[in-house]
Motif scaffolding. Structure first.
Motif, PDB file in Angstrom:
ATOM      1  N   TRP A   1       3.466  72.189  82.107  1.00 45.29           N
ATOM      2  CA  TRP A   1       3.185  71.571  83.401  1.00 45.29           C
ATOM      3  C   TRP A   1       4.267  70.603  83.842  1.00 45.29           C
ATOM      4  CZ3 TRP A   1       2.191  66.286  84.250  1.00 45.29           C
ATOM      5  CH2 TRP A   1       2.117  65.488  83.103  1.00 45.29           C
ATOM      6  N   THR A   2       4.922  69.930  82.904  1.00 46.16           N
ATOM      7  CA  THR A   2       5.937  68.935  83.266  1.00 46.16           C
ATOM      8  C   THR A   2       7.179  69.563  83.886  1.00 46.16           C
ATOM      9  OG1 THR A   2       6.740  69.037  80.985  1.00 46.16           O
ATOM     10  CG2 THR A   2       5.211  67.253  81.535  1.00 46.16           C
ATOM     11  N   ARG A   3       7.378  70.872  83.676  1.00 48.46           N
ATOM     12  CA  ARG A   3       8.601  71.524  84.155  1.00 48.46           C
ATOM     13  C   ARG A   3       8.342  72.504  85.304  1.00 48.46           C
ATOM     14  NH1 ARG A   3       9.214  72.556  78.156  1.00 48.46           N
ATOM     15  NH2 ARG A   3       9.888  70.526  77.350  1.00 48.46           N
ATOM     16  N   LEU A   4       7.082  72.684  85.693  1.00 44.23           N
ATOM     17  CA  LEU A   4       6.793  73.589  86.802  1.00 44.23           C
ATOM     18  C   LEU A   4       7.432  73.119  88.115  1.00 44.23           C
ATOM     19  CD1 LEU A   4       3.058  74.498  86.102  1.00 44.23           C
ATOM     20  CD2 LEU A   4       5.073  75.953  85.761  1.00 44.23           C
ATOM     21  N   PRO A   5       7.452  71.819  88.427  1.00 46.70           N
ATOM     22  CA  PRO A   5       8.139  71.398  89.659  1.00 46.70           C
ATOM     23  C   PRO A   5       9.622  71.770  89.670  1.00 46.70           C
ATOM     24  CG  PRO A   5       6.683  69.661  88.884  1.00 46.70           C
ATOM     25  CD  PRO A   5       6.731  70.688  87.798  1.00 46.70           C
ATOM     26  N   THR A   6      10.242  71.837  88.490  1.00 47.52           N
ATOM     27  CA  THR A   6      11.653  72.239  88.424  1.00 47.52           C
ATOM     28  C   THR A   6      11.832  73.665  88.901  1.00 47.52           C
ATOM     29  OG1 THR A   6      12.014  70.734  86.557  1.00 47.52           O
ATOM     30  CG2 THR A   6      13.655  72.467  86.906  1.00 47.52           C
ATOM     31  N   LEU A   7      10.906  74.552  88.547  1.00 45.02           N
ATOM     32  CA  LEU A   7      10.971  75.943  89.025  1.00 45.02           C
ATOM     33  C   LEU A   7      10.960  75.982  90.544  1.00 45.02           C
ATOM     34  CD1 LEU A   7       8.436  77.682  86.595  1.00 45.02           C
ATOM     35  CD2 LEU A   7      10.913  77.995  86.626  1.00 45.02           C
ATOM     36  N   HIS A   8      10.063  75.218  91.141  1.00 49.01           N
ATOM     37  CA  HIS A   8       9.957  75.186  92.599  1.00 49.01           C
ATOM     38  C   HIS A   8      11.217  74.597  93.231  1.00 49.01           C
ATOM     39  CE1 HIS A   8       8.243  74.773  96.571  1.00 49.01           C
ATOM     40  NE2 HIS A   8       8.393  73.463  96.536  1.00 49.01           N
ATOM     41  N   ARG A   9      11.765  73.576  92.607  1.00 51.06           N
ATOM     42  CA  ARG A   9      12.942  72.911  93.176  1.00 51.06           C
ATOM     43  C   ARG A   9      14.200  73.773  93.041  1.00 51.06           C
ATOM     44  NH1 ARG A   9      16.627  70.159  90.500  1.00 51.06           N
ATOM     45  NH2 ARG A   9      15.264  69.937  88.672  1.00 51.06           N
ATOM     46  N   VAL A  10      14.352  74.439  91.913  1.00 43.53           N
ATOM     47  CA  VAL A  10      15.571  75.204  91.655  1.00 43.53           C
ATOM     48  C   VAL A  10      15.545  76.563  92.339  1.00 43.53           C
ATOM     49  CG1 VAL A  10      16.956  76.307  89.832  1.00 43.53           C
ATOM     50  CG2 VAL A  10      16.019  74.004  89.482  1.00 43.53           C
ATOM     51  N   ALA A  11      14.364  77.194  92.425  1.00 41.25           N
ATOM     52  CA  ALA A  11      14.279  78.556  92.984  1.00 41.25           C
ATOM     53  C   ALA A  11      13.321  78.612  94.168  1.00 41.25           C
ATOM     54  CB  ALA A  11      13.847  79.534  91.903  1.00 41.25           C
TER      55      ALA A  11
ATOM     56  N   PRO B   1      19.810  81.466  85.659  1.00 40.88           N
ATOM     57  CA  PRO B   1      19.561  81.742  84.229  1.00 40.88           C
ATOM     58  C   PRO B   1      19.119  80.519  83.442  1.00 40.88           C
ATOM     59  CG  PRO B   1      21.644  82.707  84.954  1.00 40.88           C
ATOM     60  CD  PRO B   1      21.173  81.833  86.071  1.00 40.88           C
ATOM     61  N   GLU B   2      19.472  79.320  83.916  1.00 37.70           N
ATOM     62  CA  GLU B   2      19.127  78.105  83.185  1.00 37.70           C
ATOM     63  C   GLU B   2      17.619  77.862  83.140  1.00 37.70           C
ATOM     64  OE1 GLU B   2      19.856  76.812  87.490  1.00 37.70           O
ATOM     65  OE2 GLU B   2      20.617  78.306  86.061  1.00 37.70           O
ATOM     66  N   LEU B   3      16.874  78.544  83.997  1.00 36.21           N
ATOM     67  CA  LEU B   3      15.415  78.367  84.000  1.00 36.21           C
ATOM     68  C   LEU B   3      14.771  78.853  82.705  1.00 36.21           C
ATOM     69  CD1 LEU B   3      14.492  79.392  87.661  1.00 36.21           C
ATOM     70  CD2 LEU B   3      14.734  77.087  86.713  1.00 36.21           C
ATOM     71  N   ALA B   4      15.464  79.721  81.977  1.00 35.38           N
ATOM     72  CA  ALA B   4      14.925  80.218  80.707  1.00 35.38           C
ATOM     73  C   ALA B   4      14.742  79.088  79.703  1.00 35.38           C
ATOM     74  CB  ALA B   4      15.845  81.289  80.125  1.00 35.38           C
ATOM     75  N   ASP B   5      15.519  78.010  79.846  1.00 37.36           N
ATOM     76  CA  ASP B   5      15.429  76.894  78.907  1.00 37.36           C
ATOM     77  C   ASP B   5      14.155  76.071  79.089  1.00 37.36           C
ATOM     78  OD1 ASP B   5      17.901  77.624  77.883  1.00 37.36           O
ATOM     79  OD2 ASP B   5      19.007  76.301  79.247  1.00 37.36           O
ATOM     80  N   LEU B   6      13.446  76.296  80.189  1.00 40.29           N
ATOM     81  CA  LEU B   6      12.234  75.516  80.461  1.00 40.29           C
ATOM     82  C   LEU B   6      11.043  75.993  79.644  1.00 40.29           C
ATOM     83  CD1 LEU B   6      12.429  75.283  84.374  1.00 40.29           C
ATOM     84  CD2 LEU B   6      13.263  73.632  82.684  1.00 40.29           C
ATOM     85  N   ALA B   7      11.128  77.194  79.098  1.00 42.23           N
ATOM     86  CA  ALA B   7       9.985  77.812  78.413  1.00 42.23           C
ATOM     87  C   ALA B   7       9.877  77.336  76.966  1.00 42.23           C
ATOM     88  CB  ALA B   7      10.101  79.334  78.477  1.00 42.23           C
ATOM     89  N   LYS B   8       9.341  76.149  76.785  1.00 43.46           N
ATOM     90  CA  LYS B   8       9.088  75.621  75.450  1.00 43.46           C
ATOM     91  C   LYS B   8       7.973  74.585  75.561  1.00 43.46           C
ATOM     92  CE  LYS B   8      13.117  72.652  76.130  1.00 43.46           C
ATOM     93  NZ  LYS B   8      14.445  72.286  75.615  1.00 43.46           N
ATOM     94  N   PRO B   9       7.238  74.356  74.479  1.00 43.55           N
ATOM     95  CA  PRO B   9       6.088  73.443  74.536  1.00 43.55           C
ATOM     96  C   PRO B   9       6.484  72.013  74.894  1.00 43.55           C
ATOM     97  CG  PRO B   9       6.058  74.773  72.537  1.00 43.55           C
ATOM     98  CD  PRO B   9       7.395  74.972  73.157  1.00 43.55           C
ATOM     99  N   GLN B  10       5.480  71.263  75.357  1.00 45.09           N
ATOM    100  CA  GLN B  10       5.651  69.839  75.655  1.00 45.09           C
ATOM    101  C   GLN B  10       4.619  69.064  74.830  1.00 45.09           C
ATOM    102  OE1 GLN B  10       6.806  66.920  75.994  1.00 45.09           O
ATOM    103  NE2 GLN B  10       7.796  67.436  77.955  1.00 45.09           N
ATOM    104  N   PRO B  11       4.969  68.715  73.578  1.00 45.95           N
ATOM    105  CA  PRO B  11       3.997  68.041  72.701  1.00 45.95           C
ATOM    106  C   PRO B  11       3.524  66.693  73.223  1.00 45.95           C
ATOM    107  CG  PRO B  11       5.862  68.893  71.439  1.00 45.95           C
ATOM    108  CD  PRO B  11       6.235  69.003  72.883  1.00 45.95           C
ATOM    109  N   LEU B  12       4.309  66.020  74.068  1.00 46.83           N
ATOM    110  CA  LEU B  12       3.914  64.708  74.561  1.00 46.83           C
ATOM    111  C   LEU B  12       2.651  64.765  75.428  1.00 46.83           C
ATOM    112  CD1 LEU B  12       7.346  63.058  75.462  1.00 46.83           C
ATOM    113  CD2 LEU B  12       5.862  62.565  73.507  1.00 46.83           C
ATOM    114  N   THR B  13       2.280  65.963  75.849  1.00 48.90           N
ATOM    115  CA  THR B  13       1.046  66.113  76.623  1.00 48.90           C
ATOM    116  C   THR B  13      -0.160  65.623  75.838  1.00 48.90           C
ATOM    117  OG1 THR B  13       1.991  68.008  77.798  1.00 48.90           O
ATOM    118  CG2 THR B  13      -0.393  67.761  77.903  1.00 48.90           C
ATOM    119  N   VAL B  14      -0.047  65.612  74.514  1.00 45.67           N
ATOM    120  CA  VAL B  14      -1.152  65.156  73.666  1.00 45.67           C
ATOM    121  C   VAL B  14      -1.555  63.720  74.008  1.00 45.67           C
ATOM    122  CG1 VAL B  14       0.237  64.234  71.764  1.00 45.67           C
ATOM    123  CG2 VAL B  14      -2.027  65.197  71.295  1.00 45.67           C
ATOM    124  N   LEU B  15      -0.625  62.934  74.550  1.00 47.34           N
ATOM    125  CA  LEU B  15      -0.924  61.540  74.880  1.00 47.34           C
ATOM    126  C   LEU B  15      -1.961  61.411  75.992  1.00 47.34           C
ATOM    127  CD1 LEU B  15       2.694  60.044  74.761  1.00 47.34           C
ATOM    128  CD2 LEU B  15       0.932  59.982  72.976  1.00 47.34           C
TER     129      LEU B  15
END
Length: 361
Positions: A305-315, A32-46
């Motif tokens: 994109w910064t959190r997609l590897p977490t999906l693969h690692r956790v599930a 269930p904690e994967l739901a917390d990953l669904a939010k923007p990553q503004p630092l990508t603007v860099l």
């Protein structure tokens, strides 16, 4: 048989897209904690100013070089930088950098200053969200599918005259190797060649749903920024720098766009409804903002994109379908086979295949 009117968006989603929804539910049920990953990553603007400096910097470096150096640099480096910048379109179209309209538009226009797509990136944003994601694997509604009649015309020529394949393949690559060859020439020359040699139509007579489109008003700022960028590069760096930029763009979009075409070939084979999308976990993801985590993205399109590897690692029990080939390997097989289809032909329905024979009304 005449062209039908532009179709309305169909109701429901494709089986492959439905499977991705099921995969998301499976992953959330177990984690269930994967739901917390669904939010923007503004630092990508860099990444935007970094890519701008790299692209314009290389353009400046080759601005006084021979044309063969410019072409080789565009092929080996330029198209990769362009692919990297284009990967950011993938992020912004899902509102994974900024959700608010104002900041998102500012980022998109900054990206347009690099891409100079003259509004095509906005068209991509519309189509990707309204055609590709809900209708993955559905030829009639997923714009990424190659026109089936063009494919059949080409394959018909190669079956009837197999010795012609190397020559026609080489001719295609030559056209795509020219500056803007893939943008203007390829679509005018090769379809006519295959239509003449095969005696078959090279365009599906049945209109397909390819997503929504931006209005002229929405596209106007993008076109203006593209024009300013091109003129500024011409004025500041000279014509050879602009040639490098245009060549990089054309190579990226065409048959010599090795990573771009290879990615499409490997990650959406359309052969397995249980795992409809493949992922590529190689180091090229560092350059392409993890777009290789494609199975994860289609199941969780609201995860940046910064959190997609977490999906693969956790599930890993859900996300384990890996691409069978590298981008380069898939591209080479595609070219060597006379441009084999990028999607599984067995997924096409009989009535779709019959369109090119004139058997449908």
């Amino acid at each position: 048989m005449t062209m039908s009117a532009a179709p309305q968006r169909p109701k429901g989603i494709s089986p492959q897209s439905r499977r991705h929804n099921e995969m998301r539910k499976e992953a959330l049920a177990a984690h269930p904690e994967l739901a917390d990953l669904a939010k923007p990553q503004p630092l990508t603007v860099l990444a935007l100013p970094v890519l701008l400096v790299i692209h314009w910097g290389i353009a400046w470096l080759v601005s006084d070089q021979p044309i063969w150096v410019i072409g080789l640099t565009a092929f080996l480096i330029g198209q990769l930088v362009y692919h990297s910048a284009s990967s950011l379109i993938h992020e912004t179209c899902h509102k994974l950098i900024f959700r608010d309209a104002g900041p998102k538009l500012a980022f998109d226009l900054g990206l347009e200053f690099i891409l100079t797509s003259y509004g095509k990136q906005l068209t991509y944003q519309h189509q990707h969200v309204t055609s590709h994601h809900p209708f993955v694997g559905d030829y009639d509604n997923d714009y990424e599918h190659e026109d089936i009649c063009a494919l059949q015309a080409r394959q018909s020529v190669f079956r009837a005259h197999p010795t012609w394949q190397p020559f026609l393949t080489a001719l295609t690559l030559f056209i795509h190797a020219l500056p803007l060859g893939s943008v203007f020439l390829a679509g005018q020359i090769m379809p006519r060649v295959y239509r003449h040699l095969s005696g078959r139509p090279n365009r599906d007579p049945v209109a397909r749903f390819t997503g929504t489109s931006p209005t002229a008003t929405e596209a106007r700022p993008y076109i203006l920024v593209s024009l300013i960028s091109n003129l500024l590069m011409l004025a500041l760096l000279g014509p050879w720098a602009l040639l490098y930029h245009i060549w990089s763009l054309s190579l990226f979009l065409g048959k010599l766009g090795i990573t771009n075409l290879g990615q499409s070939l490997t990650e959406h084979p359309g052969t397995d409804l249980e795992n409809p999308t493949r992922s590529h976990y190689g180091p090229i993801n560092w350059l392409l903002f993890n777009t290789g985590y494609h199975n994860e993205h289609h199941s969780f399109p609201n995860v940046p994109w910064t959190r997609l590897p977490t999906l693969h690692r956790v599930a890993p029990e859900v996300f384990h379908a890996e691409a069978e080939q590298s981008y380069v390997g898939a591209w080479w097989d595609h070219v060597r086979g006379g441009f084999t289809p990028s999607r599984d032909l067995e997924m096409h329905k009989v009535d779709q295949l019959a369109r090119c024979e004139g058997k449908t009304q």
